[in-house]
Design a protein around this motif. Structure first.
Motif, short mmCIF file in Angstrom:
data_model
loop_
_atom_site.label_atom_id
_atom_site.label_comp_id
_atom_site.label_asym_id
_atom_site.label_seq_id
_atom_site.Cartn_x
_atom_site.Cartn_y
_atom_site.Cartn_z
N THR A 57 -13.20 2.93 30.23
CA THR A 57 -12.77 2.32 28.97
C THR A 57 -12.71 3.35 27.84
OG1 THR A 57 -13.79 0.24 29.62
CG2 THR A 57 -13.32 0.51 27.29
N VAL A 58 -13.63 4.33 27.87
CA VAL A 58 -13.68 5.32 26.78
C VAL A 58 -12.95 6.60 27.16
CG1 VAL A 58 -15.68 4.41 25.60
CG2 VAL A 58 -16.01 5.99 27.49
N GLN A 64 -14.73 -6.41 29.39
CA GLN A 64 -15.23 -5.39 30.32
C GLN A 64 -14.58 -5.53 31.71
OE1 GLN A 64 -19.27 -6.53 29.21
NE2 GLN A 64 -19.79 -4.41 29.63
N ARG A 72 -22.11 6.15 21.52
CA ARG A 72 -22.04 6.06 22.99
C ARG A 72 -22.63 7.33 23.62
NH1 ARG A 72 -21.17 8.79 27.06
NH2 ARG A 72 -19.33 9.76 26.16
N LEU A 99 -18.08 5.81 19.25
CA LEU A 99 -18.02 6.70 20.41
C LEU A 99 -19.09 7.79 20.33
CD1 LEU A 99 -14.16 6.83 20.83
CD2 LEU A 99 -15.82 5.77 22.36
N ASP A 101 -21.50 -3.07 23.75
CA ASP A 101 -21.13 -2.82 25.15
C ASP A 101 -20.55 -1.43 25.32
OD1 ASP A 101 -21.96 -5.31 26.00
OD2 ASP A 101 -20.00 -6.26 25.69
N LEU A 122 -22.36 1.83 27.57
CA LEU A 122 -21.75 2.60 28.66
C LEU A 122 -22.47 3.92 28.84
CD1 LEU A 122 -17.93 2.10 28.00
CD2 LEU A 122 -19.31 1.12 29.84
N PHE A 129 -20.92 14.13 26.58
CA PHE A 129 -19.71 14.76 26.07
C PHE A 129 -18.94 13.75 25.22
CE2 PHE A 129 -15.14 16.13 27.08
CZ PHE A 129 -15.12 17.07 26.07
N GLU A 186 -10.86 7.09 22.40
CA GLU A 186 -10.19 6.06 23.18
C GLU A 186 -11.14 4.91 23.48
OE1 GLU A 186 -8.28 7.58 26.64
OE2 GLU A 186 -7.72 5.59 27.36
N ILE A 187 -10.73 3.70 23.13
CA ILE A 187 -11.43 2.49 23.57
C ILE A 187 -10.33 1.57 24.09
CG2 ILE A 187 -12.95 0.58 22.95
CD1 ILE A 187 -14.02 2.28 20.64
N ALA A 188 -10.23 1.45 25.41
CA ALA A 188 -9.05 0.83 26.01
C ALA A 188 -9.04 -0.69 25.87
CB ALA A 188 -8.95 1.22 27.49
N TRP A 189 -10.20 -1.32 25.89
CA TRP A 189 -10.23 -2.79 25.95
C TRP A 189 -11.01 -3.37 24.79
CZ3 TRP A 189 -6.55 -3.56 29.06
CH2 TRP A 189 -6.39 -2.78 30.21
N PRO A 190 -10.71 -4.59 24.39
CA PRO A 190 -11.43 -5.23 23.28
C PRO A 190 -12.85 -5.62 23.67
CG PRO A 190 -9.82 -6.76 24.22
CD PRO A 190 -9.63 -5.44 24.92
N VAL A 191 -13.74 -4.63 23.63
CA VAL A 191 -15.12 -4.80 24.08
C VAL A 191 -16.03 -4.79 22.85
CG1 VAL A 191 -16.90 -3.77 25.54
CG2 VAL A 191 -14.51 -3.58 26.18
N ARG A 192 -17.18 -5.45 22.91
CA ARG A 192 -18.14 -5.42 21.81
C ARG A 192 -18.67 -3.99 21.60
NH1 ARG A 192 -23.17 -8.33 21.69
NH2 ARG A 192 -23.42 -7.18 23.62
N GLY A 203 -15.15 -10.90 27.62
CA GLY A 203 -15.61 -9.83 26.73
C GLY A 203 -14.97 -8.49 27.01
N SER A 216 -17.68 12.73 32.41
CA SER A 216 -18.92 13.31 31.93
C SER A 216 -20.10 12.37 32.15
CB SER A 216 -18.81 13.67 30.44
OG SER A 216 -18.86 12.51 29.64
N MET A 217 -19.80 11.08 32.39
CA MET A 217 -20.88 10.13 32.71
C MET A 217 -21.08 10.02 34.22
SD MET A 217 -20.64 7.06 29.95
CE MET A 217 -18.90 6.89 29.64
N PRO A 243 -15.32 13.49 23.87
CA PRO A 243 -14.00 14.13 23.88
C PRO A 243 -13.32 13.99 22.52
CG PRO A 243 -14.23 12.50 25.66
CD PRO A 243 -15.37 12.30 24.71
#
Lengths: 247, 328
Positions: free
Chosen positions: B214-215, B270, A141, A138, A89, A93, A74, A80-86, B268, B222-223, A76
């Motif tokens: 995070t997303v 996470q 992802r 996303l 990465d 998810l 899904f 939204e990407i809440a944190w400074p992640v590569r 990083g 859904s995951m 949405p």
């Protein structure tokens, strides 16, 4: 059959957002979900996944959360990407629902990045990218989840023309591989060009369901969307461009 | 981003733990201290090492670890870098329980009355916050319920101070609320550590779910992430760990806010990698601060919570400053 909805109804506090929707989506279909703002597209997608309380039956909502996560991905509407992640990465998810298999995971992540044209982005920090780039991350992802069914809520909103076309092509390719995609789309022209089937929603009900040329009729466009437009068949496929509001 | 953050933090914590054992008002030699710590019968040195410094160092380690860990978990769950463990009302209700035990004289009559009352306060806050936020309550409902409960507990604490007939009791309450690790015994360790360990295990189990979050909540669900189970793990884990920490050390602010923020770029971003790093980082900050209160003002009884807030608040301002810069 990948998704079956039977008499799906969703009540929000004071109104019925989705009313008595029955829909079957089979393998190889790329379904465009059309409807004006507030028609109930997002509510329909969320209820189909079992993320909202609903009446009626959805073949996805009856699954256990773990089984559903392997059956359907899904995307949405809220990016939204809440944190400074590569970037890699974030995309990885999508592998969470699958039993750990490092090699398979890396391959799926690579495939998703390549499909979204993000191979050069893998080590960038996702939150530092532009809104459109984050949207592509996303989508990747969701692709990395590698499910038979993909539900995407306005996947092409905010993308540049090349990214819009590439994304629609990726979804059409998924359908050609025998998977199924259901995407809510506001760009009627893109929907006409790429989807194998269109479902039009108005005030929570399905008002049309069929091949693009049978759904994007002047009468339905005027009634549901308040627009009239230009139709043509070109070597690249059917073209539709809205030109003016009717009322 | 493949720097060995965890091993380096672990070494730092080990060094600070050793320093905490070896530094104190009683000037003891290194060899003398170590032999007293690991053996020895009676004698003042053995007493100082085993009954005063060891519990203090262990509590510094554990209190710091649970504050850092629960701060990281809370920020991950609420997807907000300004969240901290006290947000769901645990710290203020635990403090209210402790203050009640001081005011009623229970704490004087029975040594463990204060920590037990604080733990009871934390348990009440969990029940209240889960009830007020409702069975399907999202992050916002949880925050608002926590704020309401914190405000109520804070008001009741003020009322107790306000009506306190005895200025010395009021003084004792005020000093206790500043947070300290001085004069704690192994009894405090045995009381607090099981709750801290259990709470930490619950919080450490949330890593992968927090990563998915995070997303966004819908994408995480859904995951396959069960948000209600996650919320229960976070609330109960935080209450057990932070409730026990307040019970033995009082309110030690800013560790849970500052440490996750400081370490996030090094792991990083996470949440699953931040959890263990923040536990180690929190332990290092509290151990270092507790050494500092002994070294900076050995005769003044400088309170640990005062020092962490003195260091933490300017950092918080710096954080806001940088955020303002990013939004401009």
């Amino acid at each position: 059959m990948t998704l079956t909805l039977q008499n799906l109804t969703v009540r929000r506090s004071d109104r019925v957002a989705v009313q008595d929707v029955s829909l079957t989506v089979g393998k190889g279909e790329f379904v465009g979900l059309l409807g004006p703002n507030g028609a109930g597209k997002t509510t329909l997608l969320r209820a189909a996944l079992g993320l909202l309380p609903h009446e009626g039956v959805s073949s996805l909502a009856v699954l256990s959360p773990a089984a559903r996560a392997r059956a359907a991905a899904f995307l949405p509407q809220t990016r939204e990407i809440a944190w400074p992640v590569r970037v890699a990465d974030v995309v990885a998810l999508g592998r969470a629902p699958h039993p750990a298999g490092r090699a398979g995971d890396a391959a799926a992540v690579d495939r998703a990045l390549t499909r979204m044209g993000l191979s050069d982005y893998r080590d960038r920090i996702a939150t530092a990218l532009s809104g459109g780039e984050q949207a592509r991350v996303l989508i990747a992802r969701a692709l990395a989840q590698d499910t038979p069914l993909l539900l995407a809520d306005e996947p092409v909103a905010g993308l540049d023309p090349a990214a819009q076309l590439r994304t629609m092509k990726v979804f059409a390719d998924l359908a050609n591989e025998g998977r199924s995609v259901i995407a809510s789309i506001h760009d009627l022209g893109l929907a006409a060009l790429h989807c194998t089937r269109l479902v039009m929603v108005e005030r929570g009900r399905i008002v049309a369901d069929g091949a693009p040329r049978d759904v994007l009729t002047d009468a339905l466009l005027a009634r549901v969307f308040d627009v009239r437009g230009f139709h043509a068949d070109t070597p690249d496929g059917p073209v539709f461009q809205p030109l003016a509001t009717v009322r | 981003m493949n720097r060995p953050v965890l091993p380096l933090l672990a070494i730092l914590v080990a060094l600070l733990f050793a320093a905490s054992l070896l530094i104190g008002p009683a000037a003891l030699g290194l060899r003398e201290s170590l032999s007293a710590l690991f053996g020895g019968q009676g004698g003042p040195v053995v007493l100082v090492m085993q009954e005063i410094r060891l519990p203090r160092a262990i509590l510094g380690l554990c209190v710091g670890a649970v504050l850092g860990l629960s701060g990281a978990a809370m920020q991950g769950f609420l997807r907000n870098p300004l969240a901290e463990p006290g947000l769901i009302g645990v710290s203020s209700t635990a403090a209210l329980g402790a203050v009640l035990s001081l005011q009623t004289g229970l704490a004087a009559a029975f040594a463990l009355a204060l920590p037990l009352a604080a733990l009871a306060g934390a348990a009440v806050s969990v029940a209240l916050v889960l009830w007020m936020a409702g069975p399907r309550g999202g992050a916002l409902a949880l925050i608002l319920a926590g704020i309401a409960i914190s405000a109520l507990a804070g008001a009741l604490t003020s009322l107790i101070l306000n009506l306190s007939p005895n200025p010395f009791a009021a003084m004792e309450i005020v000093y206790w609320m500043m947070g300290s690790l001085a004069d704690r015994s192994m009894t405090h360790v045995w009381l607090a550590v099981p709750f801290m360990a259990a709470g930490s295990l619950l919080l450490l189990a949330t890593g992968r779910s927090l990563d998915a979050l995070t997303v966004g909540e819908d994408a995480a669900r859904s995951m396959g992430v069960d948000i209600r189970r996650l919320r229960l793990l976070i609330v109960i884990g935080t209450a057990a760990a932070v409730g026990a920490s307040v019970a033995v050390a009082g309110a030690i602010g800013f560790v849970g806010l500052v440490i996750p923020h400081l370490l996030r770029p090094l792991v990083g971003g996470q949440p699953s990698r931040l959890l263990p790093a923040a536990a180690l980082g929190g332990a290092a900050m509290v151990l270092a601060s507790d050494i500092a209160v002994r070294v900076v003002a050995p005769d003044q009884d400088l309170k640990l919570g005062v020092l962490t807030a003195l260091v933490g608040a300017p950092f918080f301002l710096h954080l806001l400053w940088r955020m303002r810069g990013l939004e401009a």
